[in-house]
Design an enzyme around this catalytic site. Structure first.
Site, mmCIF file in Angstrom:
data_model
loop_
_atom_site.group_PDB
_atom_site.id
_atom_site.type_symbol
_atom_site.label_atom_id
_atom_site.label_comp_id
_atom_site.label_asym_id
_atom_site.label_seq_id
_atom_site.Cartn_x
_atom_site.Cartn_y
_atom_site.Cartn_z
ATOM 1 N N TYR A 36 -3.172 -2.949 -7.183
ATOM 2 C CA TYR A 36 -2.656 -4.303 -7.357
ATOM 3 C C TYR A 36 -2.856 -5.060 -6.055
ATOM 4 O O TYR A 36 -2.489 -4.555 -4.995
ATOM 5 C CB TYR A 36 -1.170 -4.275 -7.724
ATOM 6 C CG TYR A 36 -0.548 -5.641 -7.927
ATOM 7 C CD1 TYR A 36 0.335 -6.171 -6.990
ATOM 8 C CD2 TYR A 36 -0.850 -6.396 -9.053
ATOM 9 C CE1 TYR A 36 0.906 -7.427 -7.174
ATOM 10 C CE2 TYR A 36 -0.279 -7.661 -9.250
ATOM 11 C CZ TYR A 36 0.591 -8.169 -8.298
ATOM 12 O OH TYR A 36 1.153 -9.409 -8.480
ATOM 13 N N ASP B 127 -6.525 -3.167 1.477
ATOM 14 C CA ASP B 127 -5.336 -3.964 1.180
ATOM 15 C C ASP B 127 -4.112 -3.159 1.651
ATOM 16 O O ASP B 127 -3.640 -2.267 0.960
ATOM 17 C CB ASP B 127 -5.256 -4.272 -0.316
ATOM 18 C CG ASP B 127 -4.006 -5.071 -0.644
ATOM 19 O OD1 ASP B 127 -3.838 -5.449 -1.820
ATOM 20 O OD2 ASP B 127 -3.188 -5.298 0.275
ATOM 21 N N LYS C 124 4.535 -8.291 3.482
ATOM 22 C CA LYS C 124 5.755 -7.462 3.526
ATOM 23 C C LYS C 124 6.330 -7.271 4.927
ATOM 24 O O LYS C 124 6.980 -8.149 5.478
ATOM 25 C CB LYS C 124 5.433 -6.115 2.876
ATOM 26 C CG LYS C 124 4.769 -6.277 1.497
ATOM 27 C CD LYS C 124 5.409 -5.520 0.452
ATOM 28 C CE LYS C 124 4.536 -5.507 -0.785
ATOM 29 N NZ LYS C 124 5.214 -5.980 -1.965
HETATM 30 P P1 KE4 Z 1 2.589 -10.734 -2.916
HETATM 31 O O1 KE4 Z 1 1.724 -11.896 -3.349
HETATM 32 O O2 KE4 Z 1 3.502 -10.235 -4.051
HETATM 33 O O3 KE4 Z 1 3.332 -10.992 -1.610
HETATM 34 O O4 KE4 Z 1 1.640 -9.509 -2.563
HETATM 35 C C1 KE4 Z 1 0.736 -9.060 -3.533
HETATM 36 C C2 KE4 Z 1 0.341 -7.625 -3.210
HETATM 37 C C3 KE4 Z 1 -0.912 -7.394 -2.683
HETATM 38 N N1 KE4 Z 1 -1.311 -6.139 -2.369
HETATM 39 C C4 KE4 Z 1 -0.480 -5.075 -2.554
HETATM 40 C C5 KE4 Z 1 -0.960 -3.705 -2.196
HETATM 41 C C6 KE4 Z 1 0.812 -5.268 -3.091
HETATM 42 O O5 KE4 Z 1 1.628 -4.200 -3.278
HETATM 43 C C7 KE4 Z 1 1.238 -6.564 -3.422
HETATM 44 C C8 KE4 Z 1 2.601 -6.840 -4.021
HETATM 45 N N2 KE4 Z 1 3.405 -5.712 -4.289
HETATM 46 C C9 KE4 Z 1 4.324 -5.820 -5.426
HETATM 47 C C10 KE4 Z 1 5.143 -4.550 -5.464
HETATM 48 N N3 KE4 Z 1 4.357 -3.441 -5.894
HETATM 49 C C11 KE4 Z 1 5.139 -7.065 -5.387
HETATM 50 C C12 KE4 Z 1 6.376 -7.059 -6.257
HETATM 51 C C13 KE4 Z 1 6.363 -8.200 -7.236
HETATM 52 O O6 KE4 Z 1 5.293 -8.467 -7.825
HETATM 53 O O7 KE4 Z 1 7.453 -8.810 -7.398
#
Ligand code: KE4
Length: 429
Positions: free
Chosen positions: A144, A239, A267
């Site tokens: 993701y 990533d 994060k």
């Molecule tokens: P954000 O746009 O949610 O800040 O980051 C996206 C993202 C990109 N790359 C990785 C490896 C990530 O884990 C994420 C976002 N992680 C999820 C939790 N697995 C966000 C939680 C959510 O969608 O509310």
């Protein structure tokens, strides 16, 4: 467990916010029941609107590595906010955070701040396409990278949790440029590269995925990707939104001894404030506006409050490297505890762990890719989640997520977690 106020809040929220939440995975859709509304948090604990206390294994999906309301971060934000929340002009704080990252990550000469992990990965892909003049991108099923169109093809985390790993609204034009590979399948990547010779701009991967639960790279897999990308002039993008500054100060690159061409962060580098970043070698990064032709911008990018929060947390982690060993030990204790309880439950199970990221999958198969991760998304997981929640242990509400540990987690918290698991497993039989 009394959840009266959370239930009422969810009803009201659903009148004004799609699905009652601002991010789908929070809705408890895949585990059933209504989401818990949090009022406050401190250290390893969250407190909901009904006064229930939970040991928190989400840690805001990673940022709260030193726990909630970490004093130095709170103080830094309080002091900084007196000077206004945003200028739309450069500040010294942005230099300090970028400099800290550049001085700590060997293959990073430049860092561009954005406001989320999604913005970081979207921008990194655009940069790779602009820099190489090629259009196609390889991503891995179950990884993701946020909700950018190019990534919502068999995406993990909330996308697969809700059953939409490939989202409507992503055009055929976009989707055709995203090539799909399987994590841990190096041969499959080689075949994709051969079939699209000279057309692939980038390969983006979670080096240690956390969005299928936690998955570990098999011997030679990531090294093989590095080799292919070097040979084929493909930009290798790690990533590290999840793993960056969590799996050690140097993240997965340091933990695995492999350098990508671009790295994305989120994060932890914002300490819970909205921050993302993409970073890499000078020649690639200077291809971004204003010096280069690849455009990317953001009103609140480098926001001073977010910068001071991230800078304070990262500086603390840099000055206290023992935090990582201590987090690793806490997670090891949890893994050992679960592995000593599970065999007598008769339940199918497997545990994956790297550092302070861990996931329990209710399947006997080894979880090494998207398909095997899916075997653990079942009724067992739902029962486990709710059995732990009612015992005051808040786990990620999805079988496709990792648990995140925070440093304030105490011996008693871990004992309570393991005792809650033992009682829950008994209920599940
Ligand atoms: P954000 O746009 O949610 O800040 O980051 C996206 C993202 C990109 N790359 C990785 C490896 C990530 O884990 C994420 C976002 N992680 C999820 C939790 N697995 C966000 C939680 C959510 O969608 O509310």
């Amino acid at each position: 467990m009394n959840t009266t106020r959370s239930k009422s809040l969810f009803q009201t929220a659903s009148k004004y916010i799609p699905g009652g939440v601002n991010s789908p995975v929070r809705a408890f859709k895949s585990v059933g029941g209504d989401p818990i509304f949090i009022q406050k948090a401190k250290g390893a604990y969250m407190y909901d609107e009904d006064g229930n206390r939970f040991i928190d294994y989400i840690a805001s999906w990673g940022p709260m590595i030193m726990g909630h309301a970490f004093e130095p971060v709170v103080k830094a934000i309080q002091e900084r906010v007196e000077n206004s929340t945003s200028f739309g002009a450069p500040t010294e704080l942005e230099i300090q955070l970028a400099q800290l990252i550049c001085e700590s990550i060997p293959n990073v000469d430049r860092v561009r701040m954005v406001n989320s992990g999604t913005e970081a990965t979207m921008s990194a892909i655009r940069l790779a396409r602009g820099f190489t003049g090629k259009e196609k991108v390889i991503k891995f099923a179950g990884c993701y990278h946020g909700h950018g169109d190019s990534f919502l093809i068999k995406a993990g985390s909330g996308a697969v949790t809700l059953g939409h790993p490939s989202s409507p609204g992503v055009t055929k034009g976009t989707a055709k440029d995203t090539l799909l590979a399987e994590y841990n399948d190096l041969l499959g990547v080689k075949e994709l590269v051969e079939a699209n010779k000279g057309e692939i701009a980038a390969l983006i991967i979670e080096p240690i995925p956390g969005n299928m639960g936690c998955i570990l790279p098999e011997e030679g897999f990531l090294e093989g990707l590095r080799e292919i990308c070097t040979q084929e002039n493909i930009i290798l993008i790690f990533d590290e939104v999840m793993t960056g500054f969590r799996l050690g100060f140097g993240g997965a690159q340091q933990a695995l001894g492999i350098e990508a061409d671009l790295v994305t962060y989120g994060k932890v580098i914002g300490a819970g404030m909205p921050v993302g970043a993409y970073a890499g070698r000078e020649d690639i990064m200077e291809f971004i506006a204003p010096n280069g032709p690849v455009y990317q911008a953001g009103t609140l990018s480098g926001n001073p409050i977010a910068m001071v929060a991230g800078l304070t947390l990262l500086q603390y982690l840099k000055d206290h490297p023992q935090v990582y060993d201590e987090l690793d030990q806490k997670c090891h204790t949890i893994q050992n505890g679960l592995e000593s309880i599970l065999p007598e439950t008769g339940l199918p199970w497997t545990i994956n762990r790297k550092g302070s990221m861990i996931s329990l999958h209710f399947t006997n198969e080894s979880v090494r890719d998207f398909d095997s991760a899916g075997k653990g998304a079942n009724e067992h997981f739902k029962k486990f989640f709710h059995g732990m929640l009612k015992r005051g242990v808040y786990l990620p509400p999805s079988a496709y997520e990792s648990w995140f540990l925070s440093h304030p987690l105490s011996k008693e918290d871990i004992e309570h977690t393991l005792e809650s698991a033992r009682l829950t497993f008994r209920e599940m039989q």
